[in-house]
Scaffold this motif. Structure first.
Motif, PDB file in Angstrom:
ATOM      1  N   VAL A 162       0.850  -1.181   0.000  1.00 38.70           N
ATOM      2  CA  VAL A 162       0.000   0.000   0.000  1.00 38.70           C
ATOM      3  C   VAL A 162       0.890   1.237   0.000  1.00 38.70           C
ATOM      4  O   VAL A 162       1.807   1.348   0.808  1.00 38.70           O
ATOM      5  CB  VAL A 162      -0.920   0.033   1.242  1.00 38.70           C
ATOM      6  N   ARG A 163       0.615   2.152  -0.918  1.00 35.33           N
ATOM      7  CA  ARG A 163       1.377   3.404  -0.969  1.00 35.33           C
ATOM      8  C   ARG A 163       0.509   4.488  -1.585  1.00 35.33           C
ATOM      9  O   ARG A 163      -0.480   4.199  -2.275  1.00 35.33           O
ATOM     10  CB  ARG A 163       2.658   3.237  -1.763  1.00 35.33           C
ATOM     11  N   LEU A 164       0.894   5.737  -1.345  1.00 38.01           N
ATOM     12  CA  LEU A 164       0.159   6.856  -1.922  1.00 38.01           C
ATOM     13  C   LEU A 164       0.378   6.920  -3.426  1.00 38.01           C
ATOM     14  O   LEU A 164       1.492   6.679  -3.907  1.00 38.01           O
ATOM     15  CB  LEU A 164       0.594   8.172  -1.279  1.00 38.01           C
ATOM     16  N   ALA A 165      -0.676   7.229  -4.148  1.00 43.10           N
ATOM     17  CA  ALA A 165      -0.589   7.372  -5.608  1.00 43.10           C
ATOM     18  C   ALA A 165      -0.150   8.805  -5.913  1.00 43.10           C
ATOM     19  O   ALA A 165      -0.962   9.735  -5.888  1.00 43.10           O
ATOM     20  CB  ALA A 165      -1.932   7.060  -6.261  1.00 43.10           C
ATOM     21  N   ARG A 166       1.128   8.985  -6.170  1.00 41.05           N
ATOM     22  CA  ARG A 166       1.670  10.316  -6.419  1.00 41.05           C
ATOM     23  C   ARG A 166       1.296  10.803  -7.810  1.00 41.05           C
ATOM     24  O   ARG A 166       1.338  10.046  -8.782  1.00 41.05           O
ATOM     25  CB  ARG A 166       3.189  10.294  -6.279  1.00 41.05           C
ATOM     26  N   GLY A 167       0.950  12.081  -7.894  1.00 37.61           N
ATOM     27  CA  GLY A 167       0.673  12.707  -9.179  1.00 37.61           C
ATOM     28  C   GLY A 167      -0.730  12.507  -9.708  1.00 37.61           C
ATOM     29  O   GLY A 167      -1.079  13.050 -10.760  1.00 37.61           O
ATOM     30  N   ILE A 168      -1.567  11.756  -9.013  1.00 36.19           N
ATOM     31  CA  ILE A 168      -2.924  11.510  -9.509  1.00 36.19           C
ATOM     32  C   ILE A 168      -3.822  12.695  -9.175  1.00 36.19           C
ATOM     33  O   ILE A 168      -3.627  13.379  -8.157  1.00 36.19           O
ATOM     34  CB  ILE A 168      -3.486  10.207  -8.911  1.00 36.19           C
ATOM     35  N   LEU A 169      -4.773  12.957 -10.042  1.00 39.27           N
ATOM     36  CA  LEU A 169      -5.724  14.055  -9.864  1.00 39.27           C
ATOM     37  C   LEU A 169      -7.135  13.498  -9.777  1.00 39.27           C
ATOM     38  O   LEU A 169      -7.442  12.454 -10.361  1.00 39.27           O
ATOM     39  CB  LEU A 169      -5.639  15.044 -11.022  1.00 39.27           C
ATOM     40  N   ARG A 170      -7.966  14.215  -9.057  1.00 37.20           N
ATOM     41  CA  ARG A 170      -9.391  13.884  -8.986  1.00 37.20           C
ATOM     42  C   ARG A 170     -10.163  14.989  -9.684  1.00 37.20           C
ATOM     43  O   ARG A 170     -10.073  16.155  -9.305  1.00 37.20           O
ATOM     44  CB  ARG A 170      -9.848  13.742  -7.539  1.00 37.20           C
ATOM     45  N   PHE A 171     -10.944  14.613 -10.704  1.00 32.95           N
ATOM     46  CA  PHE A 171     -11.743  15.556 -11.479  1.00 32.95           C
ATOM     47  C   PHE A 171     -13.211  15.329 -11.161  1.00 32.95           C
ATOM     48  O   PHE A 171     -13.701  14.198 -11.205  1.00 32.95           O
ATOM     49  CB  PHE A 171     -11.510  15.357 -12.984  1.00 32.95           C
TER      50      PHE A 171
ATOM     51  N   ARG B  15      -9.726  10.153 -23.188  1.00 31.71           N
ATOM     52  CA  ARG B  15      -9.932  11.544 -23.612  1.00 31.71           C
ATOM     53  C   ARG B  15     -11.277  12.013 -23.078  1.00 31.71           C
ATOM     54  O   ARG B  15     -12.309  11.382 -23.315  1.00 31.71           O
ATOM     55  CB  ARG B  15      -9.910  11.666 -25.134  1.00 31.71           C
ATOM     56  N   VAL B  16     -11.246  13.132 -22.368  1.00 30.75           N
ATOM     57  CA  VAL B  16     -12.450  13.684 -21.754  1.00 30.75           C
ATOM     58  C   VAL B  16     -12.611  15.125 -22.208  1.00 30.75           C
ATOM     59  O   VAL B  16     -11.669  15.915 -22.094  1.00 30.75           O
ATOM     60  CB  VAL B  16     -12.366  13.632 -20.217  1.00 30.75           C
ATOM     61  N   PRO B  17     -13.770  15.499 -22.742  1.00 36.20           N
ATOM     62  CA  PRO B  17     -13.984  16.915 -23.075  1.00 36.20           C
ATOM     63  C   PRO B  17     -13.889  17.788 -21.832  1.00 36.20           C
ATOM     64  O   PRO B  17     -14.455  17.458 -20.778  1.00 36.20           O
ATOM     65  CB  PRO B  17     -15.400  16.926 -23.671  1.00 36.20           C
ATOM     66  N   VAL B  18     -13.162  18.884 -21.950  1.00 36.99           N
ATOM     67  CA  VAL B  18     -12.999  19.786 -20.807  1.00 36.99           C
ATOM     68  C   VAL B  18     -14.348  20.363 -20.374  1.00 36.99           C
ATOM     69  O   VAL B  18     -14.554  20.668 -19.197  1.00 36.99           O
ATOM     70  CB  VAL B  18     -11.994  20.903 -21.154  1.00 36.99           C
ATOM     71  N   GLY B  19     -15.289  20.492 -21.317  1.00 34.56           N
ATOM     72  CA  GLY B  19     -16.600  21.022 -20.973  1.00 34.56           C
ATOM     73  C   GLY B  19     -17.382  20.146 -20.016  1.00 34.56           C
ATOM     74  O   GLY B  19     -18.359  20.600 -19.424  1.00 34.56           O
ATOM     75  N   ARG B  20     -16.982  18.883 -19.849  1.00 38.56           N
ATOM     76  CA  ARG B  20     -17.663  17.990 -18.911  1.00 38.56           C
ATOM     77  C   ARG B  20     -16.998  17.971 -17.542  1.00 38.56           C
ATOM     78  O   ARG B  20     -17.447  17.249 -16.656  1.00 38.56           O
ATOM     79  CB  ARG B  20     -17.707  16.573 -19.476  1.00 38.56           C
ATOM     80  N   LEU B  21     -15.920  18.713 -17.390  1.00 35.86           N
ATOM     81  CA  LEU B  21     -15.214  18.770 -16.117  1.00 35.86           C
ATOM     82  C   LEU B  21     -15.663  19.997 -15.336  1.00 35.86           C
ATOM     83  O   LEU B  21     -15.896  21.065 -15.910  1.00 35.86           O
ATOM     84  CB  LEU B  21     -13.701  18.822 -16.343  1.00 35.86           C
ATOM     85  N   LEU B  22     -15.781  19.848 -14.028  1.00 31.29           N
ATOM     86  CA  LEU B  22     -16.191  20.945 -13.163  1.00 31.29           C
ATOM     87  C   LEU B  22     -15.034  21.526 -12.371  1.00 31.29           C
ATOM     88  O   LEU B  22     -14.918  22.746 -12.251  1.00 31.29           O
ATOM     89  CB  LEU B  22     -17.280  20.461 -12.197  1.00 31.29           C
ATOM     90  N   ALA B  23     -14.206  20.683 -11.816  1.00 31.17           N
ATOM     91  CA  ALA B  23     -13.088  21.133 -10.992  1.00 31.17           C
ATOM     92  C   ALA B  23     -12.104  19.985 -10.861  1.00 31.17           C
ATOM     93  O   ALA B  23     -12.397  18.835 -11.230  1.00 31.17           O
ATOM     94  CB  ALA B  23     -13.566  21.611  -9.621  1.00 31.17           C
ATOM     95  N   TRP B  24     -10.939  20.293 -10.307  1.00 27.11           N
ATOM     96  CA  TRP B  24      -9.929  19.261 -10.074  1.00 27.11           C
ATOM     97  C   TRP B  24      -9.118  19.632  -8.839  1.00 27.11           C
ATOM     98  O   TRP B  24      -9.052  20.791  -8.443  1.00 27.11           O
ATOM     99  CB  TRP B  24      -8.995  19.129 -11.292  1.00 27.11           C
ATOM    100  N   TYR B  25      -8.521  18.648  -8.256  1.00 26.19           N
ATOM    101  CA  TYR B  25      -7.536  18.876  -7.193  1.00 26.19           C
ATOM    102  C   TYR B  25      -6.670  17.621  -7.067  1.00 26.19           C
ATOM    103  O   TYR B  25      -7.062  16.515  -7.490  1.00 26.19           O
ATOM    104  CB  TYR B  25      -8.210  19.227  -5.860  1.00 26.19           C
ATOM    105  N   ALA B  26      -5.483  17.814  -6.511  1.00 26.56           N
ATOM    106  CA  ALA B  26      -4.536  16.717  -6.281  1.00 26.56           C
ATOM    107  C   ALA B  26      -4.712  16.247  -4.845  1.00 26.56           C
ATOM    108  O   ALA B  26      -4.217  16.900  -3.914  1.00 26.56           O
ATOM    109  CB  ALA B  26      -3.105  17.171  -6.553  1.00 26.56           C
ATOM    110  N   PRO B  27      -5.407  15.154  -4.587  1.00 25.66           N
ATOM    111  CA  PRO B  27      -5.754  14.779  -3.208  1.00 25.66           C
ATOM    112  C   PRO B  27      -4.553  14.450  -2.330  1.00 25.66           C
ATOM    113  O   PRO B  27      -4.609  14.658  -1.112  1.00 25.66           O
ATOM    114  CB  PRO B  27      -6.662  13.553  -3.396  1.00 25.66           C
TER     115      PRO B  27
END
Length: 552
Positions: free
Chosen positions: A115-124, A255-267
């Motif tokens: 078990v380890r932290l997933a570095r560099g992953i983003l949550r959209f 591939r995800v259209p940017v118009g379907r994204l609301l926000a993001w952050y690196a948890p």
């Protein structure tokens, strides 16, 4: 000196212990709802799990997701465990529902090798399919070179594209709900005018001036509607233009259209302040946005607003009826067997199941009264009902009928608590009976009357069963009070926090995703009820201080 045993003292301690246990259970329940409700908004860390190979020669499996809960493994009998530790499992939130087919997965702790932290992953956060957990690769904008994630301007560009997409969504919403909605209402009124002519004996001839003006106005509205619809379609196409290229934890590219994204952050890169900002933004979104994804994502503002408006209308309806009935029974009616029978009937009404009131409201208010109103005032809309179907008005009246016994009983007790000497003093000064009741008795009894209203509001705001029959729906983005004439739409269906909880808990297609929303919605329903009650209690205490005197 030996202690004298007071008769009945053990029962005093017994009732004290019962009260303590009851308070402890209530506080425990409130604490559970508070903790689970707020935890739904707190950003979790994303972990990378390496599972042991299923067989010899098999490759290890890697999972990336948020650990939602750690529990004993389901389906394991204690006799099968013996002296060994009880097997445990983790519930992991994987996201990416459109790719994996499910958002949650249970993992046996014994199968986890690392078990380890997933570095560099983003949550959209997205408008559909729930959150996306992925590693950013590039942003593709037509007419520009792809901007990779290693570029120093990548995240600045991504934020700029997200803001542009947000502005387009607001414009689409304005066009469709305001401009196009206004045109649709005008066109509907013109079609109803045509229908009214048909009901009254047929439309005029084509040469009639009123007919020509009507058809010309309809043509202009249809042209305006088409222009706005084309503009909204262009904006929707622009929402699909810019693309975010990301890599999923299993190595696939998406591939995800940017118009379907609301926000993001690196948890995994957030500190405490960053997590607090994300927490505050998610709570604000929950309180101010509309629900999406079968009510498991987004906010609950329409449900909060609908619950508040319905409770206020119910209070406005139940208070005069309950107070007038109590005043007549206590001050005017001759005390005898008939009055006693009425009081018994009122007390029994308080114990009738709420679904019975819902059935009565459906039959009397909706079908009978609503059908009569439609036939008298909205004949041109038939067979489509206006008031002959569930709505805000009938729901409020149904709950008012259900809670009127509480107000009657509380008001009678408050009137009975006013000393007889106060009444006699007012009458001796030359006041009439009604003047005494209006200016002396009712103000003195106002705190008790408000106590009954508080109890009625608390019960009415939390009821669900009758509302399912007389007006509440799963999704109603249009608010019953808005800027459209006549501003208060009593015939409109509405959302309710109690029904929202029921729908999430028992009707949701994804129970795991709905569970945090159940606690969060329950928390805000309790907060709304407590707020309404505290407001009424404040008014009651103010009146109590205002009319307090040595006579009481």
């Amino acid at each position: 000196m030996p202690r004298v045993r007071v008769p009945g003292e053990p029962w005093v301690w017994f009732t004290a212990v019962g009260l303590t246990l009851g308070l402890a259970m209530i506080l425990g329940l409130l604490g559970l709802v508070l903790v689970e409700g707020l935890r739904a908004f707190w950003p979790r860390r994303v972990w990378e799990l390496t599972l042991r190979p299923a067989g010899e020669g098999a490759a290890p499996v890697r999972l990336v997701g948020e650990r939602v809960r750690d529990r004993e493994k389901a389906g394991v009998l204690p006799s099968a465990v013996g002296a060994k530790p009880v097997p445990r499992e983790w519930q992991m939130f994987l996201g990416n529902k459109e790719v994996y087919g499910q958002s949650f997965r249970y993992v046996d702790v014994a199968d986890i090798a690392e078990v380890r932290l997933a570095r560099g992953i983003l949550r959209f956060e997205r408008t559909e399919y729930g959150p996306l957990l992925a590693y950013p690769v590039a942003v593709e904008v037509p007419g520009m070179e792809p901007l990779t994630a290693e570029h120093p301007e990548f995240f600045t560009t991504l934020d700029r594209l997200l803001e542009e997409a947000r502005q387009r969504r607001l414009e689409i919403r304005r066009l469709e709900k305001r401009e196009i909605g206004r045109i649709n209402r005008e066109m509907e009124s013109l079609h109803l005018e045509l229908r009214r002519w048909e009901v009254q004996g047929g439309p005029p001839g084509p040469a009639d001036e009123a007919w020509q003006q009507l058809t010309q106005r309809l043509a202009r509205l249809e042209a305006r509607y088409q222009t706005l619809a084309d503009r909204a379609r262009v904006l929707r196409q622009a929402q699909e233009r810019d693309q975010l290229v990301c890599r999923l934890p299993d190595g696939r590219e998406l591939r995800v259209p940017v118009g379907r994204l609301l926000a993001w952050y690196a948890p995994n890169e957030l500190g405490f302040r960053g997590r607090l900002r994300v927490f505050a933004s998610r709570v604000w979104e929950f309180l101010t946005e509309e629900p999406r994804e079968a009510n498991t994502e987004g906010g609950i503002f329409p449900a909060i607003f609908g619950t508040f408006v319905m409770t206020v209308l119910m209070s406005l309806a139940v208070t005069p009826f309950g107070v007038l009935a109590a005043v007549y029974l206590r001050e005017y009616a001759r005390q005898g067997w008939f009055t006693r029978a009425v009081r018994i009937a009122v007390n029994n009404l308080a114990g009738v199941p709420s679904i019975v009131f819902g059935v009565f409201g459906l039959g009397f208010f909706v079908y009978f009264l609503g059908g009569q109103v439609d036939r008298l005032f909205f004949a041109e809309r038939l067979p489509t009902p206006t008031f002959g179907t569930g709505g805000l008005l009938w729901a409020s009246l149904t709950l008012a009928l259900m809670t009127v016994p509480v107000v009657v009983v509380a008001t009678e007790e408050a009137l009975a608590a006013v000393p007889r000497s106060v009444r006699e003093g007012s009458l001796a000064c030359g006041a009439s009976r009604w003047q005494t009741i209006q200016r002396v008795v009712l103000p003195a009894a106002a705190p008790g009357i408000l106590t009954g209203l508080i109890l009625a509001m608390a019960r009415g705001a939390g009821e669900v069963a009758p509302l399912m029959l007389v007006g509440v729906v799963k999704l109603a983005p249009e608010l019953p009070i808005n800027t459209t004439y006549p501003y208060i739409h009593l015939d409109q269906k509405f959302m309710h926090l109690g029904f929202h909880i029921y729908d999430l808990g028992f009707q949701s297609p994804d129970s795991d995703a709905a569970q945090p929303m159940v606690f969060a919605t329950t928390l805000f329903l309790l907060a709304l009820v407590i707020t309404l009650n505290l407001t009424a209690i404040g008014i009651r205490n103010h009146l109590r201080r205002k009319y307090a005197s040595s006579a009481f």
